[in-house]
Motif scaffolding. Structure first.
Motif, PDB file in Angstrom:
ATOM      1  N   VAL A  51       0.862  -1.180   0.000  1.00  0.00           N
ATOM      2  CA  VAL A  51       0.000   0.000   0.000  1.00  0.00           C
ATOM      3  C   VAL A  51       0.897   1.228   0.000  1.00  0.00           C
ATOM      4  O   VAL A  51       1.784   1.357   0.855  1.00  0.00           O
ATOM      5  CB  VAL A  51      -0.919   0.019   1.237  1.00  0.00           C
ATOM      6  N   VAL A  52       0.673   2.136  -0.953  1.00  0.00           N
ATOM      7  CA  VAL A  52       1.500   3.334  -1.064  1.00  0.00           C
ATOM      8  C   VAL A  52       0.639   4.574  -0.842  1.00  0.00           C
ATOM      9  O   VAL A  52      -0.290   4.837  -1.610  1.00  0.00           O
ATOM     10  CB  VAL A  52       2.197   3.414  -2.440  1.00  0.00           C
ATOM     11  N   ASP A 103       1.140 -10.373   5.217  1.00  0.00           N
ATOM     12  CA  ASP A 103       1.309 -10.411   3.763  1.00  0.00           C
ATOM     13  C   ASP A 103       1.074  -9.031   3.133  1.00  0.00           C
ATOM     14  O   ASP A 103       0.637  -8.920   1.994  1.00  0.00           O
ATOM     15  CB  ASP A 103       0.365 -11.441   3.144  1.00  0.00           C
ATOM     16  N   CYS A 104       1.357  -7.981   3.907  1.00  0.00           N
ATOM     17  CA  CYS A 104       1.061  -6.619   3.474  1.00  0.00           C
ATOM     18  C   CYS A 104       2.100  -5.667   4.056  1.00  0.00           C
ATOM     19  O   CYS A 104       2.607  -5.891   5.167  1.00  0.00           O
ATOM     20  CB  CYS A 104      -0.341  -6.234   3.953  1.00  0.00           C
ATOM     21  N   MET A 105       2.427  -4.623   3.314  1.00  0.00           N
ATOM     22  CA  MET A 105       3.306  -3.564   3.801  1.00  0.00           C
ATOM     23  C   MET A 105       2.725  -2.222   3.399  1.00  0.00           C
ATOM     24  O   MET A 105       2.046  -2.101   2.378  1.00  0.00           O
ATOM     25  CB  MET A 105       4.722  -3.724   3.239  1.00  0.00           C
ATOM     26  N   ILE A 106       2.965  -1.205   4.228  1.00  0.00           N
ATOM     27  CA  ILE A 106       2.510   0.158   3.945  1.00  0.00           C
ATOM     28  C   ILE A 106       3.720   1.080   3.895  1.00  0.00           C
ATOM     29  O   ILE A 106       4.603   1.020   4.755  1.00  0.00           O
ATOM     30  CB  ILE A 106       1.538   0.664   5.024  1.00  0.00           C
ATOM     31  N   THR A 107       3.766   1.928   2.876  1.00  0.00           N
ATOM     32  CA  THR A 107       4.826   2.919   2.757  1.00  0.00           C
ATOM     33  C   THR A 107       4.219   4.204   2.217  1.00  0.00           C
ATOM     34  O   THR A 107       3.010   4.293   2.005  1.00  0.00           O
ATOM     35  CB  THR A 107       5.954   2.396   1.844  1.00  0.00           C
ATOM     36  N   ASN A 108       5.048   5.212   1.999  1.00  0.00           N
ATOM     37  CA  ASN A 108       4.591   6.477   1.425  1.00  0.00           C
ATOM     38  C   ASN A 108       5.499   6.887   0.270  1.00  0.00           C
ATOM     39  O   ASN A 108       6.696   6.578   0.259  1.00  0.00           O
ATOM     40  CB  ASN A 108       4.603   7.588   2.479  1.00  0.00           C
TER      41      ASN A 108
END
Length: 215
Positions: A51-52, A103-108
């Motif tokens: 997720v970005v 199974d998920c990553m968040i970044t910006n």
């Protein structure tokens, strides 16, 4: 594309953008107990779904040090991830709440908080190699959810495509290299309070992205 010297995560006191450094210093003087730095990505290093977002909010990730934590936007995002099994635990708007992503990553796209939540294009460009490196460092990545047009544009450029490539609009999806990109409106208060983005719309998009990532 990234160079070998670029890591997926910038240093907390990243010096690349003078305006963001000055804003960070101002926040540090006013609130020395806040994180006040380039907010690191959060989640599973083997994630198949990334997720970005746009950039840390001043009282969100800039304060807490965890993406989408402590401001309004994080409520809908994390509640949706929990509901779909992409996170476990309870979101309590603080980095020590024990929440884990599955199974998920968040970044910006931009890692430091910008004044007015609006990064300049030069700041996006300075930070983009970290986004490219972040994507490349996820060995199982299959799906990318972009939150808002700034995020979508930067993901496209980070992967070597033109900003005009792909399809825009909430719910649109397209393939880019080895990944499938899913566009969403940003889960900001402006979009959710006006009904432009509803919880059902948000959940449906993430359910599609999860299904693709697991396929």
């Amino acid at each position: 594309m990234t160079t070998p010297s670029i890591t997926p995560e910038p240093p907390r006191d990243c010096p690349l953008c003078p305006r963001l450094v000055a804003y960070r210093d101002e926040n540090r003087r006013q609130n020395p107990d806040w994180f006040n730095g380039a907010a690191p990505s959060f989640g599973d290093p083997n994630a198949r779904l990334l997720v970005v977002g746009l950039a840390p909010g001043r009282t969100g990730a800039n304060r807490t040090g965890r993406p989408f934590t402590g401001d309004h936007a994080g409520v809908l995002l994390y509640e949706t991830l929990i509901k779909l099994g992409l996170a476990r635990g309870r979101y309590e708007a603080r980095p020590d709440d024990g929440l884990e992503l599955v199974d998920c990553m968040i970044t910006n796209a931009v890692r430091c908080a910008p004044p007015g939540n609006k990064p300049e294009t030069s700041e996006e460009a300075h930070c983009r190699p970290f986004l490219t490196a972040r994507i490349q460092a996820l060995p199982r990545l299959k799906a990318i959810v972009t939150l808002g047009d700034v995020s979508r544009r930067n993901v496209l450029k980070a992967l070597g495509a033109k900003a005009s490539a792909g399809v825009s609009g909430h719910g649109a999806e397209f393939d880019l290299g080895p990944y499938r990109v899913f566009n969403s409106y940003h889960c900001s208060r402006l979009n959710t309070n006006t009904g432009r983005l509803t919880p059902a719309m948000f959940e449906a998009l993430f359910a599609r992205a999860k299904a693709y990532a697991n396929g």
